[in-house]
Design an enzyme around this catalytic site. Structure first.
Site, short mmCIF file in Angstrom:
data_model
loop_
_atom_site.label_atom_id
_atom_site.label_comp_id
_atom_site.label_asym_id
_atom_site.label_seq_id
_atom_site.Cartn_x
_atom_site.Cartn_y
_atom_site.Cartn_z
N THR A 627 40.25 6.73 57.71
CA THR A 627 41.05 6.78 56.49
C THR A 627 40.43 5.92 55.38
O THR A 627 39.70 4.97 55.65
CB THR A 627 42.48 6.28 56.74
OG1 THR A 627 42.45 4.91 57.13
CG2 THR A 627 43.15 7.10 57.83
N CYS A 628 40.72 6.28 54.16
CA CYS A 628 40.25 5.51 53.00
C CYS A 628 41.24 4.40 52.69
O CYS A 628 41.83 4.33 51.61
CB CYS A 628 40.08 6.44 51.79
SG CYS A 628 38.94 7.79 52.08
N ASP A 629 41.45 3.52 53.65
CA ASP A 629 42.45 2.48 53.52
C ASP A 629 41.95 1.24 54.25
O ASP A 629 41.49 1.33 55.39
CB ASP A 629 43.79 2.93 54.11
CG ASP A 629 44.95 2.07 53.66
OD1 ASP A 629 44.91 0.85 53.91
OD2 ASP A 629 45.91 2.61 53.07
N ASN A 675 45.98 10.33 54.48
CA ASN A 675 44.73 11.07 54.25
C ASN A 675 44.78 12.47 54.86
O ASN A 675 43.75 13.11 55.06
CB ASN A 675 43.53 10.32 54.82
CG ASN A 675 42.87 9.40 53.81
OD1 ASN A 675 42.02 8.59 54.15
ND2 ASN A 675 43.25 9.51 52.55
#
Length: 805
Positions: A627-629, A675
């Site tokens: 994920t982009c987290d 995402n």
């Protein structure tokens, strides 16, 4: 005298050997050290004029006030009997510049980092360490949290013991073989499912339920208790159809029932219990409206043993009114707020300020209302909940005794009480510590839990002269946690490496570009290293780096020079042992989807490699998801460690698989769509007497990209048509290329959101070809069966012949 002379260099080497031997003897003689470590570093430099300083790694750190490797890289204690010197020889990070560690031939052998300094290759002659599955079982605590269902076999793979302690050697299931068979291509007899993957073992589920029942039956018999135990499974823990159906089937001989907390859960419980034992309880908890209560009354009309538990005082009015309209005589329970409070994280629902239940004043008002309408005979069950993960039997006994007092008082007031429902709380020992002061451990066994409950209820009831009630519990976590394993793959790693060598020319180029202040730091760093002032080295290295960063931001320093400074400072940090030795392993997983409790409440689960456990892990790492987290990482592990011992990727060929264990409760239901990563694929695996020791009874691919898009109100069919139309517009002179692109786009909507293994030419969704210079996808129709269940019929496990349902 310059360091490069043979005499000085020889003296340096002799000194270093003596220091290293002294330190190693100290480590071996320290009986309290069970960690895996052998730190030795030096700092070697040539900046303008040659200089070289050295000391053992931890001596450097002690001088500079830093932490030692023993403090920074402490490993779990070893339970296996091994030679102390062998254990101390295990290394989790590369050695210092110019060292070769004979105890670990797999680790890199860095050369001298600076020009002008003779090679300082000191070989440490120690016996090679023989690693074994037993050592891995201790290292990852499998021998603590794993029994009786998980162990490490002689091949170094995690094995499943489906029948617990009663499992025979030939019945053990090699988890890696399951993963290989499920994820393998169909052309070789596999199922072609993509990871991540949930593997369910119904045999383990059955054994857990039978073990819980046996524990209470033993407690009832040993205490001479005047009634019996009759549990229910709270479906909120895992609402999967096959999990619930298995519990109803396996629990039939024990009158095992279900507990629902919402209208959908009530509907599924009603339908499943149509095939259950007629005496099995259907306990209706949670906040209720008229429709919920009507459904519960209809269940009663369908001859299901349904109990409506009042959570709010006003619910009693709805029950009275609707039961008259539907002409159904209800069975009613009340949930009491106990004064006993669980102090841990999971105790927030307990005590007088708890979310659910009635106070003693409210219970008395409910009793008066029922008495006024002639329905006191309907009040038959008392429910309470101390809190999940009850850590000790002391707290358990205190809470159950208080609940039993309320039960006896209701009997005195004229209620026809039959059942005392002690709720959930039976804990799981996630880390194997047997601790009574932890949210992830418990200090008792199933048998001790059951004896504490039975003894507490009996003592109060006998003292009050009240018949012993049926004891019910809602032990969902303890029933389903063990049977489900999440498997995921590490796809790459950001490994800490030593900085590259810096030539004299590069150093001269660096010095020429520095400001006067930075050049002063540069010279002071050199002088401090020659004097052995290691703490001062770090100060000047930090100052030098910051001044160069400022220069770079102003545009007066080039990128090459900044990179040279970074390398120089990194070398100093590595040599002094203050560099971060932890690598980042990127895993094909979404923490938010598959392990939401870790992100949300810091819940820890055992996470370990499921294979290569006959090999010594060579690095420590954290896990970073797709994920982009920034929260999408796992950097806390059981045992209190902030990193996990891992193996280098690529060893032995194939993927590197990890498993999260004891996560069968709550995680699937709580998972989100961050995402737009959907849930994992799911397979059901049963023990088989065939050559593989197991059979895959059912396999369901995870949700496709189209599936998760629909959840967020998108329409994949319309999206595809828009993209197809755009492809035809842009490539109207190349119809074949446009058709190929459209075919690839269609398959993308049908594939899982997670990464596909292998190279571009081996991706299961098709292969890349070339038409008129344009790449396109040719997708075979039989490469996957997303959104279709795969089932194996009886006797098919030997041929591994599966078809899409």
């Amino acid at each position: 005298m310059p360091i490069g002379t043979a005499k000085t260099h020889s003296t340096y080497i002799d000194k270093l050997k003596t220091q290293r031997k002294s330190y190693r003897d100290c480590v071996v003689s320290d009986s309290s050290t069970n960690g895996i470590e052998e730190p030795t570093h030096s700092i070697s430099r040539s900046i303008g004029e040659s200089f070289l300083c050295s000391d053992t790694h931890n001596q450097l750190l002690l001088k500079s006030g830093g932490k030692t490797d023993r403090e920074r890289s402490r490993m779990p204690a070893m339970a296996c009997s091994v030679d102390a010197s062998a254990v101390s020889a295990v290394v989790f990070s590369g050695g210092p510049p110019g060292f070769t560690l004979a105890a670990d031939p797999a680790l890199p052998t860095p050369g001298n980092s600076f020009s002008g300094v003779p090679p300082t290759t000191t070989t440490i002659t120690e016996p090679p360490l023989h690693w074994s599955p037993c050592l891995s079982a201790a290292l990852y605590r499998i021998d603590r949290w794993g029994p009786p269902y998980f162990a490490v076999n002689s091949s170094g793979n995690v094995s499943i013991r489906p029948f617990g302690d009663a499992t025979l050697p030939h019945q053990e299931i090699d988890l890696l073989k399951v993963v290989k068979k499920v994820s393998g291509p169909k052309s070789t007899g596999g199922l072609g499912l993509n990871l991540p993957l949930i593997v369910r073992f119904p045999d383990v589920l059955k054994n857990r339920l039978e073990s819980l029942q046996a524990a209470f039956e033993y407690a009832v018999e040993s205490h001479g208790y005047g009634s019996h135990y009759q549990g229910v499974y709270p479906v909120k823990c895992n609402q999967d159809r096959f999990v619930v159906e298995d519990i109803v089937k396996f629990g039939y001989p024990f009158r095992f029932g279900l507990e629902a907390g919402s209208k959908p859960e009530l509907l599924l419980a009603m339908s499943c219990l149509c095939k259950g034992n007629p005496d099995a309880l259907l306990v209706c908890n949670g906040f209720k409206d008229a429709e919920y209560i009507s459904l519960a009354l209809i269940a009663r009309k369908l001859s299901l043993n349904t109990v409506i538990v009042l959570e709010q005082e006003e619910e009693v009015d709805l029950v009275i009114d609707l039961s008259r309209r539907l002409n159904v005589r209800p069975v009613i329970g009340v949930r009491a707020k106990l004064r006993t409070k669980h102090s841990g994280h999971f105790g927030s629902t307990s005590g007088e300020k708890g979310k659910f239940g009635l106070t003693t004043t409210q219970i008395l008002r409910v009793v008066r209302k029922l008495d006024a309408v002639g329905m006191m005979d309907c009040l038959q069950l008392l429910h309470f909940h101390i809190g999940s993960q009850i850590p000790s039997t002391t707290l358990l006994t205190d809470g159950v005794a208080e609940g039993a007092q309320i039960y006896c008082e209701l009997v005195r007031l004229g209620a026809c009480m039959q059942v005392i429902d002690i709720g959930g709380g039976l804990g799981i020992d996630y880390d194997g510590s047997k601790s009574t002061d932890s949210d992830i451990s418990v200090g008792y066994t199933l048998e001790e839990y059951a004896c504490a409950v039975v003894g507490a209820v009996q003592a109060v009831c006998d003292r009050k002269g009240v018949n012993n009630p049926i004891i019910c519990s809602e032990s969902g976590r303890a029933i389903v946690s063990h049977h489900s394993i999440l498997i995921f793959e590490a796809i790459s790693a950001s490994v800490s490496t030593l900085p590259p060598a810096i030539s004299s020319l590069a150093l001269d180029y660096l010095a020429d570009g520095l400001t006067e202040e930075a050049r002063g730091d540069y010279q002071n760093l050199s002088a401090s290293a020659m004097r052995g002032e290691y703490d001062t080295c770090l100060v000047y290295a930090d100052q030098l780096k910051q001044r160069c960063i400022d220069q770079f931001k102003e545009g007066s320093l080039g990128m090459e020079q900044l990179a040279a400074v970074d390398g120089l400072c990194e070398l100093v940090s590595n040599a002094l042992g203050v560099a971060d030795p932890v690598s980042t392993y990127h895993v094909n997983l979404s923490v938010f989807t598959s392990i939401p409790d870790f992100w949300g409440i810091g819940q820890l689960f055992p996470i370990i490699p499921i294979h290569r456990l006959d090999q010594r892990p060579g690095v420590r790492g954290i896990l970073s998801d797709l994920t982009c987290d920034s929260d999408g990482k796992i950097d806390k592990f059981i045992g209190g460690d902030s990193s996990l011992p891992l193996h280098e990727l690529g060893g032995g060929g194939g993927g590197y698989y990890l498993g999260m264990f004891l996560g069968g409760a709550y995680e699937e239901a709580l998972g989100g769509l961050h995402n737009l990563f959907g849930g994992p694929s799911v397979v059901r695996v049963s023990q088989s007497d065939g050559p593989h020791s197991f059979a895959v009874m059912r396999a369901v691919p995870g949700p496709s990209c189209g599936d998760v898009l629909r959840v967020m109100q998108h329409e994949p069919e319309l999206m595809f048509q828009a993209l197809k139309h755009r492809a035809e517009e842009c490539l109207h002179h190349e119809e074949e290329t446009a058709a190929g692109l459209a075919s690839g786009l269609a398959r993308s909507f049908n594939n899982m959101p997670y990464l596909l293994p292998g190279s571009a030419s081996s991706v299961s969704c098709g292969f890349i070809n070339n038409i008129n210079g344009y790449p396109y996808y040719c997708c075979a129709d039989d490469t996957s069966c997303n959104a279709s269940a795969v089932e194996a019929g009886p006797g098919e496990d030997e041929q591994w012949s599966y078809v899409c349902a």
